[in-house]
Write a protein that holds these residues in place. Structure first.
Motif, mmCIF file in Angstrom:
data_model
loop_
_atom_site.group_PDB
_atom_site.id
_atom_site.type_symbol
_atom_site.label_atom_id
_atom_site.label_comp_id
_atom_site.label_asym_id
_atom_site.label_seq_id
_atom_site.Cartn_x
_atom_site.Cartn_y
_atom_site.Cartn_z
ATOM 1 N N SER A 241 0.896 -1.045 0.275
ATOM 2 C CA SER A 241 0.166 0.071 -0.017
ATOM 3 C C SER A 241 0.923 1.187 -0.038
ATOM 4 N N LEU A 242 1.963 1.242 0.741
ATOM 5 C CA LEU A 242 2.818 2.227 0.796
ATOM 6 C C LEU A 242 3.609 2.733 -0.590
ATOM 7 N N TYR A 243 3.973 1.640 -1.279
ATOM 8 C CA TYR A 243 4.678 1.703 -2.511
ATOM 9 C C TYR A 243 3.538 2.193 -3.607
ATOM 10 N N GLU A 244 2.121 1.806 -3.359
ATOM 11 C CA GLU A 244 1.397 2.339 -4.244
ATOM 12 C C GLU A 244 1.193 3.950 -4.190
ATOM 13 N N LYS A 245 1.059 4.115 -2.790
ATOM 14 C CA LYS A 245 0.920 5.618 -2.473
ATOM 15 C C LYS A 245 2.292 6.601 -2.817
ATOM 16 N N ILE A 246 3.414 5.889 -2.718
ATOM 17 C CA ILE A 246 4.502 6.501 -3.461
ATOM 18 C C ILE A 246 4.598 6.923 -4.724
ATOM 19 N N ALA A 247 4.089 5.786 -5.306
ATOM 20 C CA ALA A 247 3.917 5.759 -7.008
ATOM 21 C C ALA A 247 3.008 6.793 -7.363
ATOM 22 N N GLU A 248 1.845 6.818 -6.516
ATOM 23 C CA GLU A 248 0.801 7.905 -7.205
ATOM 24 C C GLU A 248 1.275 9.511 -6.727
ATOM 25 N N ASN A 249 2.127 9.525 -5.495
ATOM 26 C CA ASN A 249 2.805 10.802 -5.025
ATOM 27 C C ASN A 249 3.640 11.258 -6.122
ATOM 28 N N GLN A 250 4.628 10.191 -6.839
ATOM 29 C CA GLN A 250 5.243 10.694 -7.619
ATOM 30 C C GLN A 250 4.538 11.181 -8.890
ATOM 31 N N LYS A 251 3.495 10.518 -9.309
ATOM 32 C CA LYS A 251 2.890 10.859 -10.500
ATOM 33 C C LYS A 251 2.098 12.359 -10.309
ATOM 34 N N VAL A 252 1.576 12.399 -8.948
ATOM 35 C CA VAL A 252 1.213 13.937 -8.712
ATOM 36 C C VAL A 252 2.243 15.052 -8.774
ATOM 37 N N GLU A 253 3.351 14.638 -8.202
ATOM 38 C CA GLU A 253 4.446 15.477 -8.362
ATOM 39 C C GLU A 253 5.079 15.736 -9.826
ATOM 40 N N GLU A 254 5.036 14.705 -10.667
ATOM 41 C CA GLU A 254 5.207 15.165 -12.042
ATOM 42 C C GLU A 254 4.113 16.105 -12.782
ATOM 43 N N VAL A 255 3.213 15.691 -12.459
ATOM 44 C CA VAL A 255 1.838 16.717 -12.931
ATOM 45 C C VAL A 255 2.186 17.954 -12.441
ATOM 46 N N LEU A 256 2.237 17.896 -10.903
ATOM 47 C CA LEU A 256 2.606 19.303 -10.407
ATOM 48 C C LEU A 256 3.873 20.210 -11.115
ATOM 49 N N LYS A 257 4.707 19.264 -11.445
ATOM 50 C CA LYS A 257 6.187 20.081 -12.168
ATOM 51 C C LYS A 257 5.521 20.404 -13.407
ATOM 52 N N SER A 258 4.867 19.606 -14.253
ATOM 53 C CA SER A 258 4.347 20.167 -15.545
ATOM 54 C C SER A 258 3.602 21.117 -15.683
ATOM 55 N N THR A 259 2.909 21.204 -14.779
ATOM 56 C CA THR A 259 1.659 22.284 -14.498
ATOM 57 C C THR A 259 2.380 23.498 -14.013
ATOM 58 N N THR A 260 3.580 23.453 -13.108
ATOM 59 C CA THR A 260 4.300 24.571 -12.661
ATOM 60 C C THR A 260 4.924 25.180 -13.821
ATOM 61 N N ALA A 261 5.743 24.195 -14.884
ATOM 62 C CA ALA A 261 6.235 24.992 -15.982
ATOM 63 C C ALA A 261 5.535 25.674 -17.059
ATOM 64 N N LYS A 262 4.182 24.944 -17.085
ATOM 65 C CA LYS A 262 3.299 25.595 -18.105
ATOM 66 C C LYS A 262 2.840 27.030 -17.358
ATOM 67 N N LEU A 263 2.613 27.212 -16.244
ATOM 68 C CA LEU A 263 2.161 28.315 -15.611
ATOM 69 C C LEU A 263 3.275 29.365 -15.560
ATOM 70 N N SER A 264 4.638 28.868 -15.525
ATOM 71 C CA SER A 264 5.605 29.785 -15.688
ATOM 72 C C SER A 264 5.884 30.300 -17.047
ATOM 73 N N THR A 265 5.694 29.508 -17.910
ATOM 74 C CA THR A 265 5.434 29.732 -19.427
ATOM 75 C C THR A 265 4.431 30.689 -19.611
ATOM 76 N N VAL A 266 3.282 30.685 -19.138
ATOM 77 C CA VAL A 266 2.126 31.549 -19.275
ATOM 78 C C VAL A 266 2.331 32.875 -18.643
ATOM 79 N N HIS A 267 3.034 32.615 -17.576
ATOM 80 C CA HIS A 267 3.208 34.030 -16.761
ATOM 81 C C HIS A 267 4.341 34.878 -17.442
#
Length: 142
Positions: free
Chosen positions: A66-92
């Motif tokens: 269960s912890l490994y699954e949560k870690i994998a999910e958190n990593q996906k969320v982090e990647e999406v967050l990084k991507s969104t942050t990069a897009k937001l930076s470009t838009v800014h």
């Protein structure tokens, strides 16, 4: 008779020795039985403990999964967050650029409006001057 008494005493002594040996043997057997029962109890306890450990290990493995699954999910969320942050930076950055361009266009427009106002005033002055000149010429001709 003495011989028989001696033999009887010897037999009685040997009989007592055999009885003592029999008692010792019985006590020894009883002791070994108790030891065997104690070992059996300890074995059952060890088996029970081993079963509990296996159950705990299975539970821990589920938790770990269960912890490994949560870690994998958190990593996906982090990647999406990084991507969104990069897009937001470009838009800014694009927004800042657009603001700069709007400001630049506004300054050019203000500059052109000033130029138009100056040219309009010059045109009005020339028109007024021309009208006066025409009036003066008309007045002189009359």
């Amino acid at each position: 008779m003495d011989e028989l008494e001696l033999e009887l005493q010897t037999s009685a002594g040997e009989s007592r020795k055999f009885e003592e040996l029999h008692k010792e043997s019985g006590l020894h057997a009883e002791s070994e039985t108790k030891r065997a029962l104690e070992f059996k109890r300890l074995l059952e306890l060890a088996e029970s403990s081993a079963k509990e450990m296996e159950d705990q290990m299975a539970c821990m493995q589920l938790e770990l999964k269960s912890l490994y699954e949560k870690i994998a999910e958190n990593q996906k969320v982090e990647e999406v967050l990084k991507s969104t942050t990069a897009k937001l930076s470009t838009v800014h950055w694009e927004l800042d650029l657009s603001k700069s361009q709007v400001q630049e266009v506004g300054q050019r427009l203000a500059s052109k409006e000033t130029l138009i106002n100056e040219l309009t005033q010059e045109l009005e002055l020339k028109s007024a001057s021309e009208s006066k000149a025409i009036k003066d010429i008309t007045a002189l001709e009359n």
